[in-house]
Design a protein around this motif. Structure first.
Motif, PDB file in Angstrom:
ATOM      1  N   ASP A  98       1.075  -1.323  -0.126  1.00 38.11           N
ATOM      2  CA  ASP A  98      -0.233   0.188   0.491  1.00 38.11           C
ATOM      3  C   ASP A  98       0.601   1.186  -0.353  1.00 38.11           C
ATOM      4  OD1 ASP A  98      -2.642  -1.309   0.093  1.00 38.11           O
ATOM      5  OD2 ASP A  98      -1.859  -2.129   2.230  1.00 38.11           O
ATOM      6  N   GLY A  99       2.274   1.071   0.108  1.00 35.87           N
ATOM      7  CA  GLY A  99       2.624   2.270   0.123  1.00 35.87           C
ATOM      8  C   GLY A  99       4.462   1.472   0.160  1.00 35.87           C
ATOM      9  N   GLN A 100       5.310   2.741  -0.196  1.00 36.75           N
ATOM     10  CA  GLN A 100       6.735   1.956  -0.077  1.00 36.75           C
ATOM     11  C   GLN A 100       7.720   3.352   1.144  1.00 36.75           C
ATOM     12  OE1 GLN A 100       7.998  -0.245  -2.302  1.00 36.75           O
ATOM     13  NE2 GLN A 100       6.196  -0.510  -2.899  1.00 36.75           N
ATOM     14  N   ILE A 101       8.679   2.734   1.074  1.00 34.21           N
ATOM     15  CA  ILE A 101       9.775   3.310   2.120  1.00 34.21           C
ATOM     16  C   ILE A 101      10.964   2.812   1.177  1.00 34.21           C
ATOM     17  CG2 ILE A 101       9.822   1.542   3.961  1.00 34.21           C
ATOM     18  CD1 ILE A 101       9.823   4.238   6.198  1.00 34.21           C
ATOM     19  N   LEU A 102      11.994   4.091   1.851  1.00 32.95           N
ATOM     20  CA  LEU A 102      13.359   4.367   1.762  1.00 32.95           C
ATOM     21  C   LEU A 102      14.330   5.357   2.503  1.00 32.95           C
ATOM     22  CD1 LEU A 102      13.613   4.480  -2.647  1.00 32.95           C
ATOM     23  CD2 LEU A 102      14.199   2.052  -1.401  1.00 32.95           C
ATOM     24  N   VAL A 103      15.239   4.414   2.617  1.00 36.85           N
ATOM     25  CA  VAL A 103      16.202   4.995   3.610  1.00 36.85           C
ATOM     26  C   VAL A 103      16.127   6.534   3.059  1.00 36.85           C
ATOM     27  CG1 VAL A 103      17.992   4.899   4.782  1.00 36.85           C
ATOM     28  CG2 VAL A 103      16.501   3.559   4.949  1.00 36.85           C
ATOM     29  N   SER A 104      16.593   7.368   4.021  1.00 41.56           N
ATOM     30  CA  SER A 104      16.426   9.016   2.534  1.00 41.56           C
ATOM     31  C   SER A 104      18.146   8.818   2.728  1.00 41.56           C
ATOM     32  CB  SER A 104      16.201   9.867   3.177  1.00 41.56           C
ATOM     33  OG  SER A 104      14.604  10.136   3.268  1.00 41.56           O
ATOM     34  N   HIS A 105      18.741   8.491   3.147  1.00 39.63           N
ATOM     35  CA  HIS A 105      19.934   8.424   2.865  1.00 39.63           C
ATOM     36  C   HIS A 105      20.709   7.815   1.727  1.00 39.63           C
ATOM     37  CE1 HIS A 105      20.286  11.198   6.636  1.00 39.63           C
ATOM     38  NE2 HIS A 105      21.493  11.306   6.133  1.00 39.63           N
ATOM     39  N   ASP A 106      19.984   6.481   1.389  1.00 48.98           N
ATOM     40  CA  ASP A 106      20.374   5.899   0.580  1.00 48.98           C
ATOM     41  C   ASP A 106      19.462   6.526  -1.116  1.00 48.98           C
ATOM     42  OD1 ASP A 106      21.152   4.008   1.626  1.00 48.98           O
ATOM     43  OD2 ASP A 106      19.665   2.910   2.059  1.00 48.98           O
ATOM     44  N   MET A 107      18.476   6.761  -0.561  1.00 51.44           N
ATOM     45  CA  MET A 107      17.349   7.575  -2.272  1.00 51.44           C
ATOM     46  C   MET A 107      18.691   8.245  -2.470  1.00 51.44           C
ATOM     47  SD  MET A 107      15.578   9.649  -1.928  1.00 51.44           S
ATOM     48  CE  MET A 107      13.879   9.873  -2.087  1.00 51.44           C
ATOM     49  N   LEU A 108      19.414   9.334  -1.868  1.00 51.46           N
ATOM     50  CA  LEU A 108      19.880  10.913  -2.499  1.00 51.46           C
ATOM     51  C   LEU A 108      21.091  10.188  -2.542  1.00 51.46           C
ATOM     52  CD1 LEU A 108      18.676  13.077   0.902  1.00 51.46           C
ATOM     53  CD2 LEU A 108      17.583  12.931  -1.383  1.00 51.46           C
ATOM     54  N   GLY A 109      21.678   9.074  -2.474  1.00 43.28           N
ATOM     55  CA  GLY A 109      23.366   9.300  -2.560  1.00 43.28           C
ATOM     56  C   GLY A 109      24.000  10.231  -1.650  1.00 43.28           C
ATOM     57  N   ILE A 110      23.536   9.842  -0.332  1.00 38.74           N
ATOM     58  CA  ILE A 110      24.499  10.443   0.559  1.00 38.74           C
ATOM     59  C   ILE A 110      25.423   8.971   1.045  1.00 38.74           C
ATOM     60  CG2 ILE A 110      24.540  11.264   2.926  1.00 38.74           C
ATOM     61  CD1 ILE A 110      21.876  13.010   2.484  1.00 38.74           C
ATOM     62  N   PHE A 111      24.566   7.970   1.379  1.00 37.36           N
ATOM     63  CA  PHE A 111      24.955   6.854   1.961  1.00 37.36           C
ATOM     64  C   PHE A 111      25.701   6.411   0.872  1.00 37.36           C
ATOM     65  CE2 PHE A 111      25.031   2.371   3.679  1.00 37.36           C
ATOM     66  CZ  PHE A 111      26.009   3.034   4.622  1.00 37.36           C
ATOM     67  N   THR A 112      27.174   5.619   0.361  1.00 34.70           N
ATOM     68  CA  THR A 112      27.561   5.024  -1.086  1.00 34.70           C
ATOM     69  C   THR A 112      28.273   3.990  -0.302  1.00 34.70           C
ATOM     70  OG1 THR A 112      29.218   6.782  -0.966  1.00 34.70           O
ATOM     71  CG2 THR A 112      27.032   6.931  -1.615  1.00 34.70           C
ATOM     72  N   ARG A 113      27.814   3.438   0.948  1.00 34.95           N
ATOM     73  CA  ARG A 113      29.093   2.410   1.133  1.00 34.95           C
ATOM     74  C   ARG A 113      28.387   0.902   0.728  1.00 34.95           C
ATOM     75  NH1 ARG A 113      29.947   2.016   7.646  1.00 34.95           N
ATOM     76  NH2 ARG A 113      28.875  -0.419   7.005  1.00 34.95           N
TER      77      ARG A 113
END
Ligand code: KIV
Length: 270
Positions: A216-231
């Motif tokens: 019914d909805g979606q979630i992502l970790v903002s730091h992942d989808m913004l390319g802030i966290f890239t490890r």
């Protein structure tokens, strides 16, 4: 923006959205600025996730996150959000020891951080705890599938519910959590068809992360989808920006300017 996009999001509103088949857009935040930006952007639910442990604090897992750390993140986020529903993760070992302790800790998120709901991981075994928290007036979000706080028990971040046995357990756990009173259920890294089956079997909304398009909805970790966290980058992460690159570029240009004596210029000085 239409009237609904300014209407305060509540647990009841999420239920209406499920019934109207209006997809629920959720993202994570750990700080005030991110929360305010998400809120202005019309994100429905802001999760103060214990993913802060990995993508913000630099731990290898979410396990080290403490109540005090999560309360601080939740408090600064809640003050940044007017419209979105703010949900805070109960950290590892804040709800497993006893129902009393779980209730006390959930209460701290409600009273000290002004979070509007809490999230905790697990299936049938956490249902009595969920009942206690919900009975006290604090809404609870469930979390099944890949549950990062149990990573050492699972031993890997692989997809969950791929075997018939595990899929049946997830379906049973989802029904038990709904009976215990959760208002929504996060499904992490489970097969698309299983997520669809869970979504169709429940009255409450499901929120997927790596669980395909039928939740019914979606979630992502903002730091992942913004390319802030890239490890590392799980396959389910769609990158909407490359912020780490933009930051590194800006830091390098600033360093060069300082080294060359180009910063500050006359009009940047007094
Ligand atoms: O901690 C977190 O950010 C989460 C989401 C991945 C659902 O639990």
């Amino acid at each position: 923006m239409n009237a609904d996009s300014r209407r305060k999001v509540t647990t009841r509103r999420l239920q209406e959205m499920k019934e109207a088949r209006e997809p629920i857009a959720c993202l994570t935040a750990y700080d005030h600025l991110m929360a305010a930006t998400l809120d202005r952007s019309g994100i429905d639910v802001i999760l103060v996730g214990d993913s802060a442990g990995t993508v913000f604090a630099g731990y290898d897992t979410t396990i080290p996150m403490t109540m005090e750390q999560m309360l601080y993140h939740a408090e600064v986020v809640a003050r940044g959000a007017d419209r979105a529903l703010v949900v805070a993760d109960l950290p590892f070992m804040s709800y497993q020891i006893s129902e009393e302790e779980a209730l006390r800790n959930a209460g701290r998120f409600a009273k000290e951080a002004l979070a509007e709901a809490v999230k905790l991981e697990g299936g049938a075994q956490v249902c009595p705890t969920i009942r206690r928290i919900v009975d006290s007036g604090i809404p609870v979000m469930g979390h099944l599938g890949l549950t990062p706080q149990s990573i050492h028990q699972f031993g890997s971040y692989q997809i969950r519910g791929a075997s018939d046995e595990e899929a049946e357990r997830i379906l049973r756990d989802a029904a038990a959590l709904q009976d215990a009173g959760i208002f929504a259920l996060v499904l992490e890294k489970v097969p698309t068809l299983l997520a669809r089956q869970v979504t169709e079997s429940l009255q409450i909304p499901t929120i997927g992360i790596g669980a395909g398009p039928y939740c019914d909805g979606q979630i992502l970790v903002s730091h992942d989808m913004l390319g802030i966290f890239t490890r590392f980058r799980p396959r389910f992460v769609r990158r909407y920006a490359e912020i780490e690159k933009i930051m590194a570029d800006a830091f390098e240009r600033y360093r060069d300017d300082v080294k060359k004596g180009d910063f500050p210029a006359d009009d940047e000085s007094y």
